[in-house]
Motif scaffolding. Structure first.
Motif, mmCIF file in Angstrom:
data_model
loop_
_atom_site.group_PDB
_atom_site.id
_atom_site.type_symbol
_atom_site.label_atom_id
_atom_site.label_comp_id
_atom_site.label_asym_id
_atom_site.label_seq_id
_atom_site.Cartn_x
_atom_site.Cartn_y
_atom_site.Cartn_z
ATOM 1 N N PRO A 184 71.708 80.045 48.939
ATOM 2 C CA PRO A 184 72.010 79.132 50.043
ATOM 3 C C PRO A 184 70.987 79.166 51.173
ATOM 4 C CG PRO A 184 74.036 80.136 49.266
ATOM 5 C CD PRO A 184 72.910 80.849 48.578
ATOM 6 N N ILE A 185 70.593 80.349 51.618
ATOM 7 C CA ILE A 185 69.633 80.408 52.719
ATOM 8 C C ILE A 185 68.250 79.981 52.249
ATOM 9 C CG2 ILE A 185 69.206 82.887 52.392
ATOM 10 C CD1 ILE A 185 69.077 80.833 55.695
ATOM 11 N N LEU A 186 67.876 80.267 51.023
ATOM 12 C CA LEU A 186 66.579 79.815 50.519
ATOM 13 C C LEU A 186 66.527 78.288 50.437
ATOM 14 C CD1 LEU A 186 65.893 82.486 47.744
ATOM 15 C CD2 LEU A 186 64.632 82.181 49.889
ATOM 16 N N ILE A 187 67.623 77.666 50.031
ATOM 17 C CA ILE A 187 67.679 76.200 49.996
ATOM 18 C C ILE A 187 67.601 75.636 51.409
ATOM 19 C CG2 ILE A 187 69.154 74.223 49.446
ATOM 20 C CD1 ILE A 187 70.141 75.814 47.010
ATOM 21 N N ALA A 188 68.314 76.258 52.338
ATOM 22 C CA ALA A 188 68.275 75.799 53.731
ATOM 23 C C ALA A 188 66.874 75.916 54.322
ATOM 24 C CB ALA A 188 69.277 76.589 54.569
ATOM 25 N N LEU A 189 66.078 76.839 53.805
ATOM 26 C CA LEU A 189 64.704 77.042 54.275
ATOM 27 C C LEU A 189 63.692 76.217 53.478
ATOM 28 C CD1 LEU A 189 64.863 80.911 54.806
ATOM 29 C CD2 LEU A 189 64.501 79.212 56.611
ATOM 30 N N ASP A 190 64.172 75.354 52.582
ATOM 31 C CA ASP A 190 63.299 74.515 51.744
ATOM 32 C C ASP A 190 62.371 75.339 50.863
ATOM 33 O OD1 ASP A 190 64.248 71.980 52.565
ATOM 34 O OD2 ASP A 190 63.076 72.104 54.393
ATOM 35 N N ALA A 191 62.856 76.451 50.364
ATOM 36 C CA ALA A 191 62.039 77.319 49.515
ATOM 37 C C ALA A 191 61.852 76.712 48.126
ATOM 38 C CB ALA A 191 62.681 78.696 49.403
ATOM 39 N N LYS A 192 60.797 77.169 47.457
ATOM 40 C CA LYS A 192 60.512 76.760 46.091
ATOM 41 C C LYS A 192 60.441 77.985 45.185
ATOM 42 C CE LYS A 192 57.847 72.608 47.244
ATOM 43 N NZ LYS A 192 56.550 71.907 47.056
ATOM 44 N N VAL A 193 60.638 77.751 43.900
ATOM 45 C CA VAL A 193 60.420 78.808 42.924
ATOM 46 C C VAL A 193 59.219 78.432 42.075
ATOM 47 C CG1 VAL A 193 62.771 79.697 42.769
ATOM 48 C CG2 VAL A 193 62.106 77.755 41.364
ATOM 49 N N LYS A 194 58.432 79.425 41.733
ATOM 50 C CA LYS A 194 57.304 79.224 40.835
ATOM 51 C C LYS A 194 57.690 79.816 39.482
ATOM 52 C CE LYS A 194 52.279 79.571 40.603
ATOM 53 N NZ LYS A 194 51.050 79.998 41.338
ATOM 54 N N LEU A 195 57.531 79.026 38.441
ATOM 55 C CA LEU A 195 57.927 79.425 37.098
ATOM 56 C C LEU A 195 56.699 79.552 36.210
ATOM 57 C CD1 LEU A 195 60.831 76.832 36.695
ATOM 58 C CD2 LEU A 195 60.973 79.138 37.647
ATOM 59 N N HIS A 196 56.775 80.460 35.237
ATOM 60 C CA HIS A 196 55.687 80.620 34.271
ATOM 61 C C HIS A 196 56.279 80.594 32.873
ATOM 62 C CE1 HIS A 196 51.527 81.746 33.273
ATOM 63 N NE2 HIS A 196 52.084 82.325 32.233
ATOM 64 N N GLY A 197 55.711 79.761 32.017
ATOM 65 C CA GLY A 197 56.204 79.639 30.650
ATOM 66 C C GLY A 197 55.077 79.430 29.671
ATOM 67 N N PRO A 198 55.398 79.202 28.416
ATOM 68 C CA PRO A 198 54.369 79.000 27.384
ATOM 69 C C PRO A 198 53.421 77.841 27.699
ATOM 70 C CG PRO A 198 56.521 79.336 26.384
ATOM 71 C CD PRO A 198 56.747 79.192 27.847
ATOM 72 N N GLN A 199 53.883 76.873 28.464
ATOM 73 C CA GLN A 199 53.049 75.712 28.810
ATOM 74 C C GLN A 199 52.334 75.893 30.154
ATOM 75 O OE1 GLN A 199 52.762 73.515 26.376
ATOM 76 N NE2 GLN A 199 54.267 74.763 25.277
ATOM 77 N N GLY A 200 52.436 77.062 30.755
ATOM 78 C CA GLY A 200 51.777 77.311 32.027
ATOM 79 C C GLY A 200 52.751 77.411 33.180
ATOM 80 N N ALA A 201 52.236 77.220 34.393
ATOM 81 C CA ALA A 201 53.045 77.398 35.605
ATOM 82 C C ALA A 201 53.502 76.056 36.158
ATOM 83 C CB ALA A 201 52.239 78.146 36.662
ATOM 84 N N ARG A 202 54.649 76.056 36.818
ATOM 85 C CA ARG A 202 55.129 74.881 37.531
ATOM 86 C C ARG A 202 55.999 75.342 38.692
ATOM 87 N NH1 ARG A 202 60.395 72.410 35.511
ATOM 88 N NH2 ARG A 202 61.375 73.999 34.225
ATOM 89 N N GLU A 203 56.235 74.434 39.620
ATOM 90 C CA GLU A 203 57.050 74.733 40.782
ATOM 91 C C GLU A 203 58.187 73.731 40.902
ATOM 92 O OE1 GLU A 203 54.829 74.836 44.392
ATOM 93 O OE2 GLU A 203 53.401 76.343 43.669
ATOM 94 N N MET A 204 59.266 74.163 41.502
ATOM 95 C CA MET A 204 60.360 73.269 41.852
ATOM 96 C C MET A 204 61.086 73.857 43.050
ATOM 97 S SD MET A 204 63.399 73.951 39.083
ATOM 98 C CE MET A 204 62.451 73.335 37.713
ATOM 99 N N SER A 205 61.848 73.046 43.734
ATOM 100 C CA SER A 205 62.624 73.557 44.860
ATOM 101 C C SER A 205 63.746 74.462 44.337
ATOM 102 C CB SER A 205 63.220 72.408 45.663
ATOM 103 O OG SER A 205 64.205 71.725 44.907
ATOM 104 N N VAL A 206 64.160 75.388 45.176
ATOM 105 C CA VAL A 206 65.287 76.244 44.788
ATOM 106 C C VAL A 206 66.526 75.385 44.543
ATOM 107 C CG1 VAL A 206 66.801 78.121 45.538
ATOM 108 C CG2 VAL A 206 64.355 78.245 46.000
ATOM 109 N N LYS A 207 66.690 74.327 45.304
ATOM 110 C CA LYS A 207 67.825 73.426 45.092
ATOM 111 C C LYS A 207 67.803 72.847 43.676
ATOM 112 C CE LYS A 207 70.022 69.251 46.977
ATOM 113 N NZ LYS A 207 70.004 68.476 45.723
ATOM 114 N N GLU A 208 66.629 72.410 43.202
ATOM 115 C CA GLU A 208 66.515 71.825 41.861
ATOM 116 C C GLU A 208 66.659 72.862 40.758
ATOM 117 O OE1 GLU A 208 63.420 68.137 42.686
ATOM 118 O OE2 GLU A 208 62.633 70.179 42.481
ATOM 119 N N PHE A 209 66.434 74.125 41.108
ATOM 120 C CA PHE A 209 66.523 75.202 40.119
ATOM 121 C C PHE A 209 67.949 75.364 39.591
ATOM 122 C CE2 PHE A 209 66.975 79.822 39.167
ATOM 123 C CZ PHE A 209 66.052 79.914 38.125
ATOM 124 N N PHE A 210 68.935 75.025 40.427
ATOM 125 C CA PHE A 210 70.338 75.157 40.043
ATOM 126 C C PHE A 210 70.878 73.811 39.578
ATOM 127 C CE2 PHE A 210 69.543 78.659 42.894
ATOM 128 C CZ PHE A 210 70.187 79.723 42.272
#
Length: 329
Positions: free
Chosen positions: A168-194
């Protein structure tokens, strides 16, 4: 407990490849940081993976970094204790959320990414009835013991509540998560992560097969006031029944903008534009904070045994706002 293969990758690329390879071959695989929640699920026979990919030896994402614009990058393997002590001045509400989680022993081991990625505590899910809690094509929650289930976003098929105390507080702060997978790295907002799963087999996290959270990126918050408030049955080792995170920007004594995000009341952390609208342009006091709490729950649809959570969530919003106003993150 079922025997499993333990894999210790030397890089994030290796970790993602190991997860993807296991899934492609028909094996079940789980990534593990500290493993505090994973161990619970193994002991409860809720999970029996063929392979566990142990991330603890990966050192490239176990620190807190600040960039030139004032933004903060928190490595996925940074512990809750380290976040609380390292970001008390920069992000006091996030520090409070970390300090309120579990016990000192768990906070010294549990990671920030692990808190975001933990699975629901719904007892139907933990008892083996799946994330949507269905038995013989019938959902168990609406007519069952739903004391701790969702009061928002619960029109079906999901009724569990998101267990992350930091989201909740990370979403309120407009935080993003950085993901790493077989196709490389990508980012999305914490809100979109859920996400709310719509059918059995879907997850509550927007991870592609083989993807791992590597960083949490928090932009510079600017001149704001922030706070969280959690309502629990007891102080020691307990999940909140309802929680609220607020970030307020004030100008001339009135609210220029607000972010209000509820926790533990819906299958995902729940932003409340209704509460934000109720605060905008107002001079803050106890009555305004209470009206914002009422607005935040105006669309609540409690189940048969959890209507009490509506009042708890209203109070959480009100007290989070007043704490932020007083600078008591």
């Amino acid at each position: 407990m079922k025997n499993f293969e333990r894999v210790q990758p030397r890089s994030w690329d290796e970790a993602a490849s190991a997860l993807a390879a296991a899934l492609k071959s028909g094996k079940s695989a789980e990534a593990k940081g500290a493993g505090t929640e994973l161990l619970d699920r193994l002991k409860e026979y809720n999970l029996a993976p063929d392979q566990v990919v142990d991330l603890r030896r990966l050192s490239s994402h176990n620190s807190i970094l600040r960039n030139s614009s004032g933004g903060i990058s928190i490595g996925a393997l940074v512990t809750l204790s380290a976040v609380a002590s390292g970001l008390r001045k920069d992000l006091p509400a996030l520090a409070d959320a970390c300090e309120g989680a579990a016990t000192p022993q768990i906070r010294n081991a549990a990671t920030l990414a692990g808190n975001l990625c933990q699975r629901p505590r719904c007892w139907y899910y933990r008892a083996g009835f799946g994330l949507l809690a269905v038995y013989k094509n019938k959902p168990l929650v609406p007519e069952g013991d739903n004391r701790y289930h969702a009061i928002l976003g619960n029109s079906g098929p999901a009724y569990f509540v998101s267990p992350s105390t930091l989201a909740p507080i990370l979403i309120a702060l407009d935080a993003k998560v950085k993901l790493h997978g077989p196709q490389g790295a990508r980012e999305m907002s914490v809100k979109e992560f859920f996400v709310t799963p719509q059918q059995e087999g879907e997850s509550e996290h927007a991870l592609h097969p083989g993807e791992i959270v590597t960083e949490i990126l928090v932009p510079h918050p600017g001149d704001v006031k922030m706070a969280i408030y959690e309502v629990r049955q007891k102080e020691a080792l307990d999940f909140p029944l309802a929680a609220a995170a607020v970030v307020l920007k004030l100008e001339g004594g009135s609210v220029q903008s607000a972010r209000v995000v509820l926790g533990h009341v819906a299958p995902v952390p729940w932003p409340s534009p209704e509460a934000e609208e109720a605060l905008k342009g107002k001079s803050l006091n106890e009555d305004v904070a209470w009206e914002a709490g009422k607005a935040a729950l105006s669309k609540a649809t409690p189940l048969s045994k959890n209507a009490y959570k509506v009042q708890l969530a209203r109070v959480a919003v009100k007290r989070a706002i007043l704490r932020a106003l007083k600078g008591e993150a």
